[in-house]
Design a protein around this motif. Sequence first.
Motif, PDB file in Angstrom:
ATOM      1  N   ASP A 108      -8.986   5.400   9.638  1.00 21.04           N
ATOM      2  CA  ASP A 108     -10.105   4.524   9.269  1.00 21.04           C
ATOM      3  C   ASP A 108     -11.264   4.679  10.251  1.00 21.04           C
ATOM      4  O   ASP A 108     -11.202   5.445  11.215  1.00 21.04           O
ATOM      5  CB  ASP A 108      -9.635   3.066   9.132  1.00 21.04           C
ATOM      6  CG  ASP A 108      -9.329   2.381  10.458  1.00 21.04           C
ATOM      7  OD1 ASP A 108      -9.622   2.949  11.545  1.00 21.04           O
ATOM      8  OD2 ASP A 108      -8.796   1.262  10.426  1.00 21.04           O
ATOM      9  N   TYR A 114      -3.118   5.797   9.765  1.00 23.24           N
ATOM     10  CA  TYR A 114      -1.993   5.319   8.958  1.00 23.24           C
ATOM     11  C   TYR A 114      -1.226   6.543   8.492  1.00 23.24           C
ATOM     12  O   TYR A 114      -1.790   7.446   7.860  1.00 23.24           O
ATOM     13  CB  TYR A 114      -2.507   4.516   7.760  1.00 23.24           C
ATOM     14  CG  TYR A 114      -3.202   3.235   8.154  1.00 23.24           C
ATOM     15  CD1 TYR A 114      -2.509   2.031   8.196  1.00 23.24           C
ATOM     16  CD2 TYR A 114      -4.553   3.231   8.497  1.00 23.24           C
ATOM     17  CE1 TYR A 114      -3.147   0.841   8.565  1.00 23.24           C
ATOM     18  CE2 TYR A 114      -5.191   2.056   8.873  1.00 23.24           C
ATOM     19  CZ  TYR A 114      -4.486   0.864   8.900  1.00 23.24           C
ATOM     20  OH  TYR A 114      -5.119  -0.299   9.273  1.00 23.24           O
ATOM     21  N   ARG A 127       1.158   2.641  11.702  1.00 24.49           N
ATOM     22  CA  ARG A 127      -0.223   2.672  12.190  1.00 24.49           C
ATOM     23  C   ARG A 127      -0.238   3.081  13.651  1.00 24.49           C
ATOM     24  O   ARG A 127       0.536   2.550  14.455  1.00 24.49           O
ATOM     25  CB  ARG A 127      -0.892   1.308  12.036  1.00 24.49           C
ATOM     26  CG  ARG A 127      -2.402   1.339  12.307  1.00 24.49           C
ATOM     27  CD  ARG A 127      -3.037  -0.046  12.239  1.00 24.49           C
ATOM     28  NE  ARG A 127      -2.716  -0.835  13.428  1.00 24.49           N
ATOM     29  CZ  ARG A 127      -2.134  -2.035  13.425  1.00 24.49           C
ATOM     30  NH1 ARG A 127      -1.789  -2.617  12.284  1.00 24.49           N
ATOM     31  NH2 ARG A 127      -1.884  -2.663  14.553  1.00 24.49           N
ATOM     32  N   ILE A 149      -8.616   5.005   2.003  1.00 26.53           N
ATOM     33  CA  ILE A 149      -9.183   3.699   2.307  1.00 26.53           C
ATOM     34  C   ILE A 149     -10.481   3.580   1.524  1.00 26.53           C
ATOM     35  O   ILE A 149     -11.298   4.511   1.527  1.00 26.53           O
ATOM     36  CB  ILE A 149      -9.414   3.534   3.822  1.00 26.53           C
ATOM     37  CG1 ILE A 149      -8.056   3.490   4.542  1.00 26.53           C
ATOM     38  CG2 ILE A 149     -10.220   2.271   4.124  1.00 26.53           C
ATOM     39  CD1 ILE A 149      -8.137   3.557   6.054  1.00 26.53           C
ATOM     40  N   THR A 150     -10.660   2.458   0.824  1.00 30.16           N
ATOM     41  CA  THR A 150     -11.851   2.287  -0.014  1.00 30.16           C
ATOM     42  C   THR A 150     -13.113   2.297   0.845  1.00 30.16           C
ATOM     43  O   THR A 150     -13.058   2.020   2.050  1.00 30.16           O
ATOM     44  CB  THR A 150     -11.765   0.980  -0.814  1.00 30.16           C
ATOM     45  OG1 THR A 150     -11.483  -0.097   0.093  1.00 30.16           O
ATOM     46  CG2 THR A 150     -10.655   1.061  -1.866  1.00 30.16           C
ATOM     47  N   GLY A 153     -13.846  -0.233   3.401  1.00 33.97           N
ATOM     48  CA  GLY A 153     -12.884  -0.383   4.494  1.00 33.97           C
ATOM     49  C   GLY A 153     -11.879  -1.494   4.294  1.00 33.97           C
ATOM     50  O   GLY A 153     -11.087  -1.785   5.191  1.00 33.97           O
ATOM     51  N   THR A 155      -9.489  -1.926   1.700  1.00 31.37           N
ATOM     52  CA  THR A 155      -8.253  -1.697   0.956  1.00 31.37           C
ATOM     53  C   THR A 155      -7.690  -0.323   1.266  1.00 31.37           C
ATOM     54  O   THR A 155      -8.436   0.659   1.331  1.00 31.37           O
ATOM     55  CB  THR A 155      -8.519  -1.803  -0.565  1.00 31.37           C
ATOM     56  OG1 THR A 155      -9.110  -3.078  -0.843  1.00 31.37           O
ATOM     57  CG2 THR A 155      -7.234  -1.664  -1.370  1.00 31.37           C
ATOM     58  N   LEU A 156      -6.373  -0.259   1.458  1.00 31.91           N
ATOM     59  CA  LEU A 156      -5.679   1.018   1.566  1.00 31.91           C
ATOM     60  C   LEU A 156      -4.866   1.216   0.299  1.00 31.91           C
ATOM     61  O   LEU A 156      -4.163   0.297  -0.143  1.00 31.91           O
ATOM     62  CB  LEU A 156      -4.767   1.051   2.794  1.00 31.91           C
ATOM     63  CG  LEU A 156      -4.010   2.370   3.047  1.00 31.91           C
ATOM     64  CD1 LEU A 156      -3.874   2.635   4.546  1.00 31.91           C
ATOM     65  CD2 LEU A 156      -2.613   2.373   2.401  1.00 31.91           C
ATOM     66  N   THR A 170      -4.422  -4.927   1.228  1.00 26.11           N
ATOM     67  CA  THR A 170      -5.618  -5.375   1.929  1.00 26.11           C
ATOM     68  C   THR A 170      -5.437  -5.069   3.413  1.00 26.11           C
ATOM     69  O   THR A 170      -4.353  -5.295   3.969  1.00 26.11           O
ATOM     70  CB  THR A 170      -5.834  -6.883   1.724  1.00 26.11           C
ATOM     71  OG1 THR A 170      -6.039  -7.106   0.319  1.00 26.11           O
ATOM     72  CG2 THR A 170      -7.040  -7.380   2.497  1.00 26.11           C
ATOM     73  N   ILE A 171      -6.482  -4.512   4.030  1.00 24.08           N
ATOM     74  CA  ILE A 171      -6.427  -4.191   5.457  1.00 24.08           C
ATOM     75  C   ILE A 171      -6.981  -5.377   6.245  1.00 24.08           C
ATOM     76  O   ILE A 171      -8.154  -5.728   6.106  1.00 24.08           O
ATOM     77  CB  ILE A 171      -7.244  -2.927   5.781  1.00 24.08           C
ATOM     78  CG1 ILE A 171      -6.747  -1.747   4.933  1.00 24.08           C
ATOM     79  CG2 ILE A 171      -7.149  -2.593   7.268  1.00 24.08           C
ATOM     80  CD1 ILE A 171      -7.593  -0.488   5.080  1.00 24.08           C
ATOM     81  N   LEU A 177      -1.441  -4.368   7.135  1.00 25.03           N
ATOM     82  CA  LEU A 177      -1.544  -4.244   5.689  1.00 25.03           C
ATOM     83  C   LEU A 177      -0.917  -5.468   5.036  1.00 25.03           C
ATOM     84  O   LEU A 177       0.236  -5.807   5.312  1.00 25.03           O
ATOM     85  CB  LEU A 177      -0.833  -2.975   5.206  1.00 25.03           C
ATOM     86  CG  LEU A 177      -1.361  -1.656   5.785  1.00 25.03           C
ATOM     87  CD1 LEU A 177      -0.603  -0.472   5.191  1.00 25.03           C
ATOM     88  CD2 LEU A 177      -2.860  -1.508   5.567  1.00 25.03           C
TER      89      LEU A 177
END
Length: 288
Positions: A108, A114, A127, A149-150, A153, A155-156, A170-171, A177
């Motif tokens: 990220d 991750y 992680r 990762i969206t 930042g 959502t993974l 959700t991050i 997570l």
Amino acid sequence: MTAETDQAGTTELAHGFCFGEGPRWFEGLLWFSDMLGEAVHTVTLSGSMTTLPVAGHSPSGLGFGPDGTLLIASTQRRQVLRYDGDTVELLADLSDLVPAPLGDMVVDEHGRAYVGSQARTRGVIVRIDPDDRVSVVAEDLDFPNGMVITPDGATLIVAESTARRLTAFTIAADGDLTDRRVFAEGLDGPPDGLAVDAEGGVWAALTLAQEFQRFAPDGSAVTDRVDADGRTAIACALGGVEGRTLFMVTTTDAYPERLIGTKLSRVDALMVETPAPGDHDAGHHHHH
């Protein structure tokens, strides 16, 4: 269904390696692993290749930290390596934390990596923080594979290969997570590598379905399909000058052990409509 792609526009970018994995576009180069060839390669848009040997490692997932450091997942040794442009060294040995060999990874914007461990039913995501601390952040995954990762930042998304689904988390602010949920399920084949675009659309390599598919940002539908022409779809990445090149890694068999000693893996490139997240060298610049 809107077809984003003109499949006649597919061009072969690189070939002659054994089992490509983990493609990542970074600073004008496509980087990818050759898991069986024990090397990490780069290829330019004009097809020039370089080779970084990682003897004794079967590399798969790749990721770049904010400072440009390349992280490399060493699958069988269950280690993550670090390459600073000069030397490859050990970053973390995850042997005590994970139940199976490592697979893919995503890094990220904070430099947290991750990394998935590919057990068929008890897979985990670990992680690695910038201070080198390691922690298990997801468990009981069915062969966790590609991750993205969206763009925001938040959502993974991870491919669970044997379950034929994409799962979202959700991050949290600390990198944990939370709120595990299904992003897409009942896929046409086991998903392997993933890529995400600026809209939050997710491209997935569906191995045995021999297709690359783009899922809508809410996971509800497949918006685009690219036929891998009878080949096994392994992984994909978005990049190129405008961020609109979809790089597709394919091979001739879903089982790496059958490919040892072969040179049949390939990278193809295709222009698509929605670019990768972030700024690109050309085209429209989106400033947040």
